[in-house]
Scaffold this active site. Structure first.
Site, PDB file in Angstrom:
ATOM      1  N   GLU A  95       5.296  -1.131  10.055  1.00  0.00           N
ATOM      2  CA  GLU A  95       5.640  -2.511  10.407  1.00  0.00           C
ATOM      3  C   GLU A  95       7.141  -2.690  10.627  1.00  0.00           C
ATOM      4  O   GLU A  95       7.548  -3.458  11.505  1.00  0.00           O
ATOM      5  CB  GLU A  95       5.152  -3.463   9.312  1.00  0.00           C
ATOM      6  CG  GLU A  95       3.641  -3.601   9.218  1.00  0.00           C
ATOM      7  CD  GLU A  95       2.987  -2.527   8.380  1.00  0.00           C
ATOM      8  OE1 GLU A  95       1.743  -2.542   8.245  1.00  0.00           O
ATOM      9  OE2 GLU A  95       3.715  -1.652   7.850  1.00  0.00           O
ATOM     10  N   LYS A 140     -14.178  11.494   7.979  1.00  0.00           N
ATOM     11  CA  LYS A 140     -14.453  10.116   7.586  1.00  0.00           C
ATOM     12  C   LYS A 140     -15.930   9.799   7.837  1.00  0.00           C
ATOM     13  O   LYS A 140     -16.463  10.124   8.896  1.00  0.00           O
ATOM     14  CB  LYS A 140     -13.556   9.169   8.377  1.00  0.00           C
ATOM     15  CG  LYS A 140     -13.572   7.733   7.885  1.00  0.00           C
ATOM     16  CD  LYS A 140     -12.553   6.903   8.642  1.00  0.00           C
ATOM     17  CE  LYS A 140     -12.555   5.455   8.164  1.00  0.00           C
ATOM     18  NZ  LYS A 140     -11.595   4.625   8.920  1.00  0.00           N
ATOM     19  N   ARG A 191       6.255  -6.369   4.677  1.00  0.00           N
ATOM     20  CA  ARG A 191       6.848  -5.039   4.593  1.00  0.00           C
ATOM     21  C   ARG A 191       8.025  -4.884   5.549  1.00  0.00           C
ATOM     22  O   ARG A 191       8.787  -3.927   5.441  1.00  0.00           O
ATOM     23  CB  ARG A 191       5.778  -3.986   4.913  1.00  0.00           C
ATOM     24  CG  ARG A 191       4.607  -3.987   3.954  1.00  0.00           C
ATOM     25  CD  ARG A 191       3.367  -3.322   4.553  1.00  0.00           C
ATOM     26  NE  ARG A 191       3.542  -1.928   4.862  1.00  0.00           N
ATOM     27  CZ  ARG A 191       3.189  -0.919   4.060  1.00  0.00           C
ATOM     28  NH1 ARG A 191       2.637  -1.186   2.893  1.00  0.00           N
ATOM     29  NH2 ARG A 191       3.367   0.325   4.418  1.00  0.00           N
TER      30      ARG A 191
END
Length: 729
Positions: free
Chosen positions: A458, A372, A486
């Protein structure tokens, strides 16, 4: 340390070897002589004759790039030339490029993104990590006939540049500009809209099955990160893909950290869960490495093309004997290839071409290892801080964060929760891979054993909190309003139905500016207040937020929730020691006494009501302003008082239809308060999605500014001219 200037300008330097963790060719930016010497070396590697036109142009660009590096910085102060990228408008223009050209294109694309995002802000680290992958995908496959689905979508900046949107990148995340995520209505090359995590495999499988049913021959590629792979939906999709056996490609982008602001205060945090460990074992497997070396030794005896193919495909195919990591995917029915160096154009192109040309493979998972922030020194060292950035100086990496007199609501929430936890050992904090975004990295620093990052999960977070509540602890689930959508079944079935005292801290409530509709918290009041046992509240300012955190901690016989917006507080005095005082549940307050018109605000829209009251006062119409505090239970006495003592009642909220105003209307209808002369109007978010833009532009489009509120009151009172004048200010 900076990459070679010539490499950045024309892809002249090999910035990495085939290993994702290999050393780079680097130089101090101020040592231009060193940079130019590297350029000469690269000429020899490329096979250019010293006197040729290409060699002279190469050295000229290198000299220009070397001269442009910023003093004291580790990157260029001025954008290096991008001669090859300037010729690429669409993927079609990449088809005939050589591997050497593709490497050059990747280098130019990387610098283009760094300088573009430095002027607009946005998601930087994730996009830099997939430059080579993006170039390879668009070189090998034929978009838009072939479909690429970018999970989450915040890594899609290079994809946007290569698909006809480079000239509009300066509008990224601005009003009427490009979206920060993939968006189907923006381009035919955006196969699937994104913004939330872990959806790409499900959608890709649907497209693959549709292709088969319709008799088409196109390819479907889903690109998903190791962080997104922690969500249950990804496994559900892989399980179904293995059963259906439709041809599709899943690319697992493994950068060893969730592509979200998950860092603790001490630095970047790796993704949580067993998957991270399995991937690490897969990358470091000694038997795997040894067997690959044997395989390469055998194939060298065959020579020529056979050796080249074997060294690139057989080296990666099925992970050889890599054990647990590949077994997981194989048992789900996916053919595993990897791990592959995600920054090697040559390896990526070879593998992708081989998979593309194999027609009967079923679902294939290609595991690539990337870094990244690749290619930008500051992002490589602190990828958490360069996940999402404001405008910054490319040479020094310094972000231009404006100083504010107040802190973000997120920070106030964290401080309030820490204050409660100091005096109550039962308080537990839970987040779903969003320690930075929710502020809970502050809580984790103070109470490391009482803060839980469950990954991008979640659903699990909510039921995990329910289990904690069953045992007498006091869990606070801090989840963005749009992300809690969600886990709605878990909120209903596992928490509210059982009347378990789980506390939901819903960050990013209301409009969210540049992140747009994918992150807009429009629906939480509606979907939470309809639940029979839920206490639903919203603070009008940061001090009220402290009190509501204390209120939630005190409610121990049922679930509760409170919402707060993105953005900063207004500067009110905070409670001593950051310790809030529990409020009386279901009681609001009157802030300003007036007549004829009553403005009943919910949450931070109370501040807009106060501003509207000032506008109305200037028109000779003193209005009452009340802060509801609670949507459920409603303050019935307050509503009765406002309805009976005023001609006009306007409810104001930054939420969708069906929320606070609907609950007020339901009560007034049943209580007979609408049977007389009262004129009631609800001001809510319009029944449509509002695109990304500045917060002021979004509020104007929504019709929720102070001017809109005041004009509504004036219009109801028959003062249309005054209403028009207010709107023209």
């Amino acid at each position: 340390m900076a990459p070679s200037a010539a490499a950045m300008a024309l892809g002249g330097a090999e910035c990495s070897t085939s290993s994702a963790n290999s050393s780079r060719l680097v130089a101090r930016p101020t040592e231009s002589g060193y940079l130019l010497s590297q350029a000469h070396t690269n000429l020899q590697r490329r096979g250019f004759k010293p006197a040729s036109f290409k060699a002279r142009r190469f050295l000229a660009v290198a000299a220009s790039a070397a001269a442009s590096t910023g003093p004291g910085g580790e990157y260029f102060a001025e954008k290096p030339p991008t001669p090859l990228l300037d010729t690429i408008n669409y993927p079609l223009h990449m088809k005939n490029l050589s591997t050497k050209d593709l490497r050059q294109l990747a280098d130019e694309l990387r610098s283009d993104i760094i300088f573009t995002v430095s002027k607009t802000g946005g998601h930087l680290g994730a996009s830099l990590g997939v430059i080579e992958l993006t170039v390879a995908l668009h070189h090998v496959f034929n978009m838009p006939e072939d479909k690429i689905l970018w999970d989450v979508g915040h890594q899609a900046y290079p994809h946007k540049i290569l698909t006809g949107r480079r000239s509009r990148m300066h509008t990224m995340r601005q009003t009427n500009g490009l979206s920060g995520f993939t968006k189907r209505s923006e381009s035919e090359y955006d196969s699937f809209g994104a913004g939330h995590s872990s959806t790409s495999i499900s959608a890709g499988l649907g497209m693959a099955v549709a292709r088969d049913l319709m008799g088409n021959k196109n390819h479907v590629i889903s690109v998903i990160g190791d962080g997104a792979m922690t969500a249950g939906q990804a496994y559900e999709a892989m399980n179904n893909a293995g059963y259906l056996d439709s041809n599709m490609i899943v690319i697992l982008n493994d950068n060893k950290q969730v592509s979200l602001p998950t860092a603790t205060l001490d630095g970047p945090a790796p993704p949580v869960g067993a998957l991270s460990s399995a991937l690490s074992k897969l990358q470091s497997s000694r038997p795997l490495r040894e067997l690959r070396e044997v395989a390469k030794g055998v194939t060298k005896q065959l020579g020529g093309q056979m050796h080249e193919l074997a060294a690139k495909v057989d080296e990666y195919a099925r992970g050889m004997i890599s054990g647990s990591g590949s077994t997981l995917f194989e048992e789900l029915g996916l053919y595993y290839i990897g791990p592959v160096d995600g920054h090697s154009i040559e390896d990526l192109v070879t593998i992708l071409k081989e998979v593309k040309n194999t027609r009967t493979t079923g679902p294939v998972l290609i595991h690539i290892v990337t870094e990244k922030g690749r290619g930008y020194p500051y992002a490589e060292r602190a990828s958490d801080k360069y996940h999402g950035v404001v405008k910054f100086d490319p040479a020094t990496g310094k972000q231009f964060k404006g100083k504010t007199a107040t802190q973000a609501y997120t920070t106030y929430f964290a401080e309030a929760l820490i204050a409660e936890a100091e005096v109550d050992n039962g308080i537990i904090a839970i987040h779903a891979a969003m320690g930075g975004g929710t502020g809970l990295n502050m809580f984790q620093k103070r109470f490391p054993d009482r803060c839980f990052d469950v990954g991008i999960a979640e659903q699990h977070a909510v039921t995990f909190a329910a289990g904690l509540a069953c045992e007498g602890l006091k869990p606070f689930c801090a989840i963005y309003s749009s992300f809690l959508q969600r886990a709605y079944d878990q909120v209903v079935h596992d928490v509210d139905l059982q009347k378990l005292p789980v506390r939901f801290a819903m960050d990013r409530a209301g409009l969210v500016g540049a992140d747009g509709p994918t992150h807009c918290g429009a629906f939480d009041v509606t979907y939470m207040a309809c639940l029979p046992n839920m206490v639903v509240m919203a603070p009008s300012d940061e001090a009220e937020l402290f009190h509501m955190v204390a209120t939630a901690a005190a409610i121990d016989d049922r679930p509760s929730c409170f919402r707060y917006p993105r953005g900063n507080g207004i500067g009110v005095v905070l409670p001593p020691g950051n310790k809030g005082i529990p409020l009386e549940v279901g009681k609001g307050r009157i802030l300003v006494e007036g007549s004829k018109v009553a403005l009943l605000g919910y949450g931070t829209m109370v501040q807009s009501c106060l501003a509207a009251q000032a506008l109305l006062a200037s028109c000779g119409l003193p209005a009452t302003v009340a802060d509801a505090r609670f949507c459920k239970p409603l303050d019935r006495d307050l509503i009765r008082q406002l309805a009976r003592e005023h001609e006009v009642l306007i409810t104001v909220e930054e939420g969708s239809i069906g929320g606070f105003g609907s609950h007020v209307a339901q009560f007034m209808a049943l209580d007979g308060l609408l049977d007389g002369t009262l004129k009631w109007r609800p001001l809510v978010l319009p029944d449509r999605y509002i695109d990304h833009g500045s917060p002021n532009d979004q509020m104007t489009e929504a019709g929720l500014t102070a001017a809109h509120i005041a004009a509504t009151a004036l219009d109801i009172m028959g003062r249309t001219r005054d209403a028009l004048e207010i709107m023209s200010l």
